[in-house]
Scaffold this motif. Structure first.
Motif, PDB file in Angstrom:
ATOM      1  N   VAL A  66       0.839  -1.194   0.000  1.00 36.39           N
ATOM      2  CA  VAL A  66       0.000   0.000   0.000  1.00 36.39           C
ATOM      3  C   VAL A  66       0.879   1.250   0.000  1.00 36.39           C
ATOM      4  N   ALA A  67       1.935   1.242   0.806  1.00 33.44           N
ATOM      5  CA  ALA A  67       2.837   2.395   0.868  1.00 33.44           C
ATOM      6  C   ALA A  67       3.508   2.634  -0.481  1.00 33.44           C
ATOM      7  N   ARG A  68       3.993   1.582  -1.104  1.00 36.15           N
ATOM      8  CA  ARG A  68       4.667   1.745  -2.398  1.00 36.15           C
ATOM      9  C   ARG A  68       3.688   2.265  -3.455  1.00 36.15           C
ATOM     10  N   SER A  69       2.437   1.821  -3.365  1.00 38.63           N
ATOM     11  CA  SER A  69       1.416   2.314  -4.297  1.00 38.63           C
ATOM     12  C   SER A  69       1.151   3.795  -4.064  1.00 38.63           C
ATOM     13  N   ALA A  70       1.068   4.173  -2.801  1.00 35.36           N
ATOM     14  CA  ALA A  70       0.819   5.574  -2.469  1.00 35.36           C
ATOM     15  C   ALA A  70       1.958   6.466  -2.960  1.00 35.36           C
ATOM     16  N   VAL A  71       3.186   6.012  -2.799  1.00 41.15           N
ATOM     17  CA  VAL A  71       4.341   6.810  -3.223  1.00 41.15           C
ATOM     18  C   VAL A  71       4.306   7.035  -4.735  1.00 41.15           C
ATOM     19  N   THR A  72       3.936   6.017  -5.486  1.00 40.56           N
ATOM     20  CA  THR A  72       3.815   6.185  -6.939  1.00 40.56           C
ATOM     21  C   THR A  72       2.833   7.298  -7.270  1.00 40.56           C
ATOM     22  N   VAL A  73       1.699   7.305  -6.595  1.00 41.49           N
ATOM     23  CA  VAL A  73       0.691   8.339  -6.835  1.00 41.49           C
ATOM     24  C   VAL A  73       1.217   9.708  -6.424  1.00 41.49           C
ATOM     25  N   LEU A  74       1.850   9.789  -5.273  1.00 33.86           N
ATOM     26  CA  LEU A  74       2.276  11.079  -4.737  1.00 33.86           C
ATOM     27  C   LEU A  74       3.433  11.696  -5.517  1.00 33.86           C
ATOM     28  N   ARG A  75       4.213  10.879  -6.178  1.00 31.69           N
ATOM     29  CA  ARG A  75       5.343  11.414  -6.941  1.00 31.69           C
ATOM     30  C   ARG A  75       4.914  12.028  -8.270  1.00 31.69           C
ATOM     31  N   ASP A  76       3.726  11.655  -8.756  1.00 34.55           N
ATOM     32  CA  ASP A  76       3.196  12.266  -9.981  1.00 34.55           C
ATOM     33  C   ASP A  76       1.670  12.263  -9.903  1.00 34.55           C
ATOM     34  N   PRO A  77       1.112  13.022  -8.964  1.00 30.99           N
ATOM     35  CA  PRO A  77      -0.317  12.925  -8.681  1.00 30.99           C
ATOM     36  C   PRO A  77      -1.225  13.291  -9.845  1.00 30.99           C
ATOM     37  N   ALA A  78      -0.762  14.132 -10.753  1.00 32.38           N
ATOM     38  CA  ALA A  78      -1.619  14.551 -11.868  1.00 32.38           C
ATOM     39  C   ALA A  78      -2.060  13.363 -12.729  1.00 32.38           C
ATOM     40  N   LEU A  79      -1.263  12.291 -12.726  1.00 35.15           N
ATOM     41  CA  LEU A  79      -1.609  11.107 -13.527  1.00 35.15           C
ATOM     42  C   LEU A  79      -2.744  10.304 -12.910  1.00 35.15           C
ATOM     43  N   HIS A  80      -3.101  10.602 -11.678  1.00 36.48           N
ATOM     44  CA  HIS A  80      -4.027   9.745 -10.945  1.00 36.48           C
ATOM     45  C   HIS A  80      -5.276  10.482 -10.459  1.00 36.48           C
ATOM     46  N   VAL A  81      -5.514  11.668 -10.994  1.00 36.01           N
ATOM     47  CA  VAL A  81      -6.668  12.465 -10.575  1.00 36.01           C
ATOM     48  C   VAL A  81      -7.969  11.719 -10.897  1.00 36.01           C
ATOM     49  N   GLY A  82      -8.855  11.656  -9.900  1.00 36.29           N
ATOM     50  CA  GLY A  82     -10.165  11.051 -10.107  1.00 36.29           C
ATOM     51  C   GLY A  82     -10.173   9.539 -10.145  1.00 36.29           C
ATOM     52  N   THR A  83      -9.062   8.909  -9.770  1.00 37.58           N
ATOM     53  CA  THR A  83      -8.949   7.449  -9.868  1.00 37.58           C
ATOM     54  C   THR A  83      -9.103   6.805  -8.492  1.00 37.58           C
ATOM     55  N   THR A  84      -9.796   5.675  -8.465  1.00 36.84           N
ATOM     56  CA  THR A  84      -9.894   4.851  -7.264  1.00 36.84           C
ATOM     57  C   THR A  84      -9.153   3.550  -7.514  1.00 36.84           C
ATOM     58  N   TYR A  85      -8.187   3.250  -6.663  1.00 35.52           N
ATOM     59  CA  TYR A  85      -7.413   2.024  -6.797  1.00 35.52           C
ATOM     60  C   TYR A  85      -7.815   1.039  -5.703  1.00 35.52           C
ATOM     61  N   ASN A  86      -8.031  -0.214  -6.110  1.00 37.30           N
ATOM     62  CA  ASN A  86      -8.329  -1.296  -5.169  1.00 37.30           C
ATOM     63  C   ASN A  86      -7.037  -2.070  -4.926  1.00 37.30           C
ATOM     64  N   LEU A  87      -6.552  -2.028  -3.705  1.00 37.41           N
ATOM     65  CA  LEU A  87      -5.252  -2.615  -3.385  1.00 37.41           C
ATOM     66  C   LEU A  87      -5.448  -3.922  -2.632  1.00 37.41           C
ATOM     67  N   THR A  88      -5.093  -5.015  -3.287  1.00 35.52           N
ATOM     68  CA  THR A  88      -5.208  -6.347  -2.698  1.00 35.52           C
ATOM     69  C   THR A  88      -3.892  -7.084  -2.815  1.00 35.52           C
ATOM     70  N   GLY A  89      -3.806  -8.172  -2.077  1.00 28.62           N
ATOM     71  CA  GLY A  89      -2.688  -9.089  -2.259  1.00 28.62           C
ATOM     72  C   GLY A  89      -2.925  -9.952  -3.485  1.00 28.62           C
TER      73      GLY A  89
END
Length: 283
Positions: free
Chosen positions: A173-196
């Protein structure tokens, strides 16, 4: 305030927020760490701790001045958590925050079986209505949490039936969040479902725990009535009991099932399995 980093991170003294803050620092990303106690903030390169509180609107408003992107880790579980979220979101919008990345919950819905997932849905709705851009990270239960379900006698008790849970590691989850936070404009309006990568019954999780830890772990199914009775001695308030029990009934209802490719999509790596998670050094 304008000279401070325009990325703000909440929860950096906790598990998930701390991982996110450290990974951002390692990547060279400047950030301000919104914390209740500056003395507990992690010491990181290009990270500026600022004292704030969900409950103190004036303090939160000052801490958010000049922030463009906000990583909002949900507040500690409490009876008034949703009201805290509402107040903080309203303050963020008033302060000019442009984009909120919120840690929500898998299957968040107004009628979700897991009672706290209803609060996450309501928080999402408040963010949507605020006018700020948003990205929602809907993480399943943490793999980190599964070992804690076993009592001192090595028994996991709960009314989960034969349902499955697609638990995800906090690290993924943390690694996924960092990807979003490093280039947030690419992820505007998106909902991600994070599972194993797997759907686990609690008996299967108990078997994996037994193999990987050497401790004998078993699963004992309870009825809902038995679940409330077995937890009554803790003296917890009703909302907390409901949350505990619905952790299991949500699994029984099939609401924690299903596999998502979103961790792999965001990070470029397969999420950790439960066995692989247990084989890692535990901090």
């Amino acid at each position: 305030m304008t000279s401070l980093p325009d990325l703000a991170i909440t929860g950096s003294t906790g598990g998930l927020g701390g991982m996110v803050a450290r990974q951002l620092a390692d990547a060279g990303t400047a950030q301000r760490l919104l914390v209740r106690d500056a003395g507990r903030a992690p010491e990181l390169e290009d990270a500026v701790p600022l004292v704030f509180s969900y409950a103190d609107t004036a303090l939160a408003g000052q801490a958010l001045e000049g922030v463009k992107v906000l990583f909002m880790v949900s507040a500690a579980e409490a009876e008034d958590r949703l009201q805290q979220h509402y107040a903080f979101i309203d303050i963020a919008a008033a302060a000019g925050v442009q984009h909120v990345v919120y840690t929500s919950f898998y299957g968040a819905a107004p009628d979700a079986t897991f009672t706290l997932a209803r609060d996450h849905y309501a928080t999402e709705a408040r963010i949507r209505a605020s006018g700020m851009d948003f990205t929602f990270l809907r993480d399943n239960f943490y793999l980190d949490f599964l070992p804690l379900l076993a009592g001192e006698d090595g028994v996991i008790r709960g009314p989960a039936g034969d349902g499955v849970v697609s638990a995800v590691s906090r690290e993924d989850v943390a690694r996924s969040a960092v990807t979003v936070l490093r280039d947030p404009a690419l992820h505007v309006g998106t909902t991600y479902n994070l599972t194993g990568p797997e759907e686990l019954t609690l008996p299967a999780a108990a078997d994996i725990l037994t193999v990987e830890t050497g401790r004998s772990i078993t699963y004992h199914p309870e009825t809902v009535e038995e679940a409330y009775a077995s937890r009554a001695s803790y003296g917890a308030p009703q909302w907390q009991l409901d949350a505990w029990v619905s952790t299991y009934t949500a699994i029984a209802a099939g609401e924690l099932a299903g596999l998502s490719p979103d961790v792999r999509t965001l990070t470029g790596h397969e999420p950790l399995s439960f066995a692989a998670f247990l084989q890692q050094p535990q901090l």
